[in-house]
Scaffold this active site. Structure first.
Site, mmCIF file in Angstrom:
data_model
loop_
_atom_site.group_PDB
_atom_site.id
_atom_site.type_symbol
_atom_site.label_atom_id
_atom_site.label_comp_id
_atom_site.label_asym_id
_atom_site.label_seq_id
_atom_site.Cartn_x
_atom_site.Cartn_y
_atom_site.Cartn_z
ATOM 1 N N HIS A 122 35.469 35.819 42.821
ATOM 2 C CA HIS A 122 34.853 34.508 42.967
ATOM 3 C C HIS A 122 35.299 33.792 44.240
ATOM 4 O O HIS A 122 36.455 33.861 44.648
ATOM 5 C CB HIS A 122 35.173 33.628 41.754
ATOM 6 C CG HIS A 122 36.648 33.444 41.520
ATOM 7 N ND1 HIS A 122 37.386 32.455 42.129
ATOM 8 C CD2 HIS A 122 37.513 34.138 40.747
ATOM 9 C CE1 HIS A 122 38.644 32.528 41.735
ATOM 10 N NE2 HIS A 122 38.761 33.545 40.894
ATOM 11 N N ASP A 123 34.334 33.165 44.875
ATOM 12 C CA ASP A 123 34.556 32.289 46.031
ATOM 13 C C ASP A 123 34.973 33.019 47.298
ATOM 14 O O ASP A 123 35.352 32.381 48.287
ATOM 15 C CB ASP A 123 35.591 31.202 45.703
ATOM 16 C CG ASP A 123 35.200 30.366 44.494
ATOM 17 O OD1 ASP A 123 34.182 29.663 44.582
ATOM 18 O OD2 ASP A 123 35.888 30.451 43.459
ATOM 19 N N GLY A 140 40.354 36.088 44.372
ATOM 20 C CA GLY A 140 39.502 34.944 44.634
ATOM 21 C C GLY A 140 39.824 34.215 45.918
ATOM 22 O O GLY A 140 40.939 34.267 46.432
#
Length: 264
Positions: A122-123, A140
Site C-alpha cells: 500500500h501507498d 508500505g
C-alpha cells in the site's frame, strides 16, 4: 486491435474495459476497475479495488492486482491503485491499493518490468522504467524513482526511498534511503560506487558521470553530514555546469530524506 474476453472470465457490470482489452480464462475483473486499450490480462488473474490501468500493459497469469492493503488500520476506505502504460507484470505479483494514512493511492507509472512473486504494498510510488526482479518485497509507503533496478529476493523497509538510476544487488536488505545513481548490495545494503555502466547506457556524458562520482565521494568518503554534503555538491554544480541538473537530483533527494541514507 480488438480485444477479447474469454467465456470463463468474470467481468463485473461496472468495470470499464477499452475495446482492445484482452481478458484470459478464469480471470476476474471487479466493479471499480478501468483498463485501457491493448492491455492483456492473462488467465487466473484477479483485478479489483478502485483500480485504474492504462494502455499496453501485460498481466501474466495468477496476478492479484488492486487488493485491499495489508494494513490493520485499513477500515474499508475507497483508496485506489493507479497503473500507467506499458508495464510487464509477471506471475503471482501482488499490488495493493493505498491507505487513508498516506495519499490514498498506490502508483506504478510507465514501462516497468515487474517479475514473478513481487509484492508492492500500500501507498508505494513506483516511477517509470524500473526493473523489479523476482521475489522483491516492498513494504508500505516506499518511493522508487526512474530507472532503478532492484535485484531478486530483496526486502525493502517501509517509508524507504530508492533514487533514480540506482542498482541494488540481489538478496539485499534495505532499511534506509539509497541516493540516486548508487550501486551496491548486502544485508544491510552497502553502497560501493556509482552505477557508471547503467548511466553510460542511458546516454549520460562521461564528464557528467565523473561529476557524479565526485558527488558520491563527498557523501561517502569525506565523512560529511548529509547537510554538509549537499552544500559541497552545490559548490560542485558551479564548477561543473554541464552536470548541474544531474547533481541537482542528488541535492533534492538528500534534502528530502527522512530515514537517513544507507552508508557503508
Amino acid at each position: 486491435m480488438p480485444g477479447s474476453i474469454h467465456a470463463t472470465a468474470i467481468v463485473a457490470p461496472g468495470a470499464k474495459l477499452a475495446a482492445g482489452v484482452t481478458v484470459g480464462p478464469y480471470s476476474i475483473i471487479g466493479e471499480n476497475v478501468s483498463i485501457g486499450d491493448d492491455t492483456v490480462v492473462g488467465p487466473h488473474c484477479v483485478i479489483d479495488g478502485h483500480t485504474t490501468i492504462g494502455r499496453g500493459n501485460t498481466f501474466y497469469r495468477f496476478c492479484s492486482i488492486g487488493g485491499m492493503p495489508q494494513d490493520k488500520k485499513y477500515g474499508g476506505e475507497p483508496t485506489r491503485l493507479e497503473i500507467g502504460d506499458g508495464n510487464m507484470v509477471r506471475e503471482y505479483v501482488t499490488i495493493n491499493t493505498g491507505t487513508a494514512q498516506d495519499v490514498g493511492v498506490t502508483r506504478v507509472r510507465d514501462d516497468n518490468w515487474i517479475m514473478a512473486y513481487v509484492h508492492i504494498a500500500h501507498d508505494c510510488q513506483v516511477a517509470s522504467h524500473t526493473v523489479i526482479a523476482n521475489n522483491v518485497q516492498l513494504a508500505g509507503h516506499i518511493h522508487i524513482d526512474d530507472y532503478a533496478i532492484i535485484g531478486g529476493s530483496t526486502a525493502v523497509h517501509q517509508f524507504v526511498r530508492i533514487g533514480a538510476h540506482t542498482m541494488v544487488g540481489g538478496t539485499s536488505s534495505i532499511r534506509q534511503d539509497i541516493p540516486p545513481y548508487v550501486i551496491g548490495a548486502g544485508d544491510p545494503f552497502r553502497p560501493v560506487g556509482i552505477n557508471s555502466e547503467g548511466l553510460g547506457r542511458r546516454g549520460f556524458d562521461a564528464d557528467v558521470v565523473a561529476a557524479l562520482k565526485e558527488a558520491y565521494k563527498l557523501i561517502y568518503r569525506r565523512k560529511l553530514t548529509v547537510e554538509q554534503a549537499c552544500q559541497e555538491i552545490i559548490t560542485l554544480q558551479a564548477q561543473q555546469p554541464a552536470a548541474r541538473d544531474a547533481l541537482q537530483v542528488y541535492v533534492d533527494f538528500l534534502a528530502a530524506s527522512t530515514r537517513g541514507i544507507s552508508r557503508p
